[in-house]
Design an enzyme around this catalytic site. Structure first.
Site, mmCIF file in Angstrom:
data_model
loop_
_atom_site.group_PDB
_atom_site.id
_atom_site.type_symbol
_atom_site.label_atom_id
_atom_site.label_comp_id
_atom_site.label_asym_id
_atom_site.label_seq_id
_atom_site.Cartn_x
_atom_site.Cartn_y
_atom_site.Cartn_z
ATOM 1 N N LYS A 262 -7.955 7.486 -29.909
ATOM 2 C CA LYS A 262 -7.580 6.771 -31.484
ATOM 3 C C LYS A 262 -6.662 5.787 -31.409
ATOM 4 O O LYS A 262 -6.650 4.752 -32.214
ATOM 5 C CB LYS A 262 -6.924 7.952 -32.363
ATOM 6 N N ARG B 171 -6.060 16.590 -40.738
ATOM 7 C CA ARG B 171 -6.263 17.419 -39.692
ATOM 8 C C ARG B 171 -6.614 18.910 -39.959
ATOM 9 O O ARG B 171 -6.950 19.913 -39.380
ATOM 10 C CB ARG B 171 -5.048 17.651 -38.653
ATOM 11 N N ARG C 166 -0.836 9.236 -19.905
ATOM 12 C CA ARG C 166 -0.259 8.427 -21.031
ATOM 13 C C ARG C 166 1.258 8.208 -21.276
ATOM 14 O O ARG C 166 1.944 8.949 -20.923
ATOM 15 C CB ARG C 166 -0.849 8.981 -22.307
HETATM 16 P P1 ADP Z 1 -2.620 13.480 -30.491
HETATM 17 O O1 ADP Z 1 -3.787 12.695 -31.015
HETATM 18 O O2 ADP Z 1 -2.432 12.823 -29.179
HETATM 19 O O3 ADP Z 1 -2.604 15.021 -30.663
HETATM 20 P P2 ADP Z 1 -0.755 12.542 -32.591
HETATM 21 O O4 ADP Z 1 -0.062 11.350 -32.424
HETATM 22 O O5 ADP Z 1 -1.945 12.431 -33.766
HETATM 23 O O6 ADP Z 1 -1.128 12.908 -31.124
HETATM 24 O O7 ADP Z 1 -0.109 14.034 -33.293
HETATM 25 C C1 ADP Z 1 1.092 14.291 -32.499
HETATM 26 C C2 ADP Z 1 1.323 15.605 -33.216
HETATM 27 O O8 ADP Z 1 2.042 15.394 -34.626
HETATM 28 C C3 ADP Z 1 0.502 16.621 -33.612
HETATM 29 O O9 ADP Z 1 0.118 17.449 -32.300
HETATM 30 C C4 ADP Z 1 0.970 17.600 -34.701
HETATM 31 O O10 ADP Z 1 1.966 18.392 -34.068
HETATM 32 C C5 ADP Z 1 1.506 16.524 -35.406
HETATM 33 N N1 ADP Z 1 0.699 15.899 -36.425
HETATM 34 C C6 ADP Z 1 0.078 14.484 -36.497
HETATM 35 N N2 ADP Z 1 -0.417 14.366 -37.512
HETATM 36 C C7 ADP Z 1 -0.590 15.481 -38.345
HETATM 37 C C8 ADP Z 1 -1.539 16.107 -39.329
HETATM 38 N N3 ADP Z 1 -2.370 15.340 -40.183
HETATM 39 N N4 ADP Z 1 -1.203 17.264 -39.699
HETATM 40 C C9 ADP Z 1 -0.310 18.132 -39.109
HETATM 41 N N5 ADP Z 1 0.276 17.691 -37.824
HETATM 42 C C10 ADP Z 1 0.347 16.424 -37.636
#
Ligand code: ADP
Length: 216
Positions: free
Chosen positions: A14, A88, A127
């Protein structure tokens, strides 16, 4: 050009695709993961409350991410945007729907980046991330390595391995995706607002496919 909601398991790419779209089309990139990591880096109250949740690969509470997303959506004005990592959960999808209705946003598409667990885990373990600007690189892919070892091509800051990019946390995040986020893929499919892209191909091919979708 359509606004984009990326739905994907961890490390599907992403962030990489968002950077390419940002450069070529001027999208605003709204990543809730980056927002939360910034909060941790600045040792804010929110940052302190979410640090261990993120490291364990669990989801942060809906209230926190919905507020963060709402604030940043308001700041970007009329720019086209990419939502990376939001929604999410089902509650977040409903909250987003309400935000879109309030702001008359109709021109959007959800794009599901489809990848198997093994390939995604390889990406997560290779990564390295710039904790300052959010740009990501991959040590296992010659095309995605930084030009200079451990230095961000974009902003010159030091690159680090994210504390949640280890095998245990990755597996938990993948399981969390299947349980909480996969049903949202169905939610957008039922609204006829979903496109799926196989992201086991190379970065350029994936980007071309996404370009076709947003310009359709
Ligand atoms: P990846 O796509 O590699 O899991 P992200 O950077 O999108 O990484 O997210 C890292 C962490 O941040 C997630 O595992 C979660 O703990 C938290 N997080 C990010 N976005 C959300 C969301 N929309 N709702 C809840 N937790 C979130």
């Amino acid at each position: 050009m359509k606004n984009i909601i990326f739905l994907a398991p961890p490390a599907a790419g992403k962030g990489t695709q968002s950077s390419l779209l940002q450069e070529k089309y001027g999208y605003a990139h709204l990543s809730t993961g980056d927002m939360l990591r910034e909060a941790i880096a600045s040792d804010s109250q929110i940052g302190r409350s979410v640090k261990s949740i993120i490291e364990q690969g669990l989801l942060v509470s809906d209230d926190i991410v919905i507020t963060l997303l709402k604030d940043s959506l308001q700041k970007i004005g009329d720019k086209p945007f990419i939502l990376d990592g939001f929604p999410r959960t089902y509650n977040q999808a409903i909250a987003l729907n309400n935000m879109f209705n309030e702001n008359n946003i109709e021109n959007y598409i959800a794009i599901y980046l489809d990848i198997d667990e093994e390939s995604a885990m390889k990406r997560a373990l290779g990564r390295i991330t710039c904790l300052k600007c959010g740009n990501t690189y991959n040590l296992y892919d010659d095309k995605l390595k930084p030009k200079q070892d451990n230095i961000c091509d974009k902003c010159g800051s030091l690159l680090e391995k994210r504390s949640d990019d280890n095998e245990e946390s990755f597996k938990k995040r993948f399981a969390t995706f299947i349980e909480n986020t996969k049903p949202i893929v169905k939610y957008y499919e039922d609204k006829y607002l979903l496109e799926s892209v196989d992201v086991t191909m190379d970065t350029e091919t994936i980007f071309k496919r996404i370009e076709e979708i947003i310009n359709d």
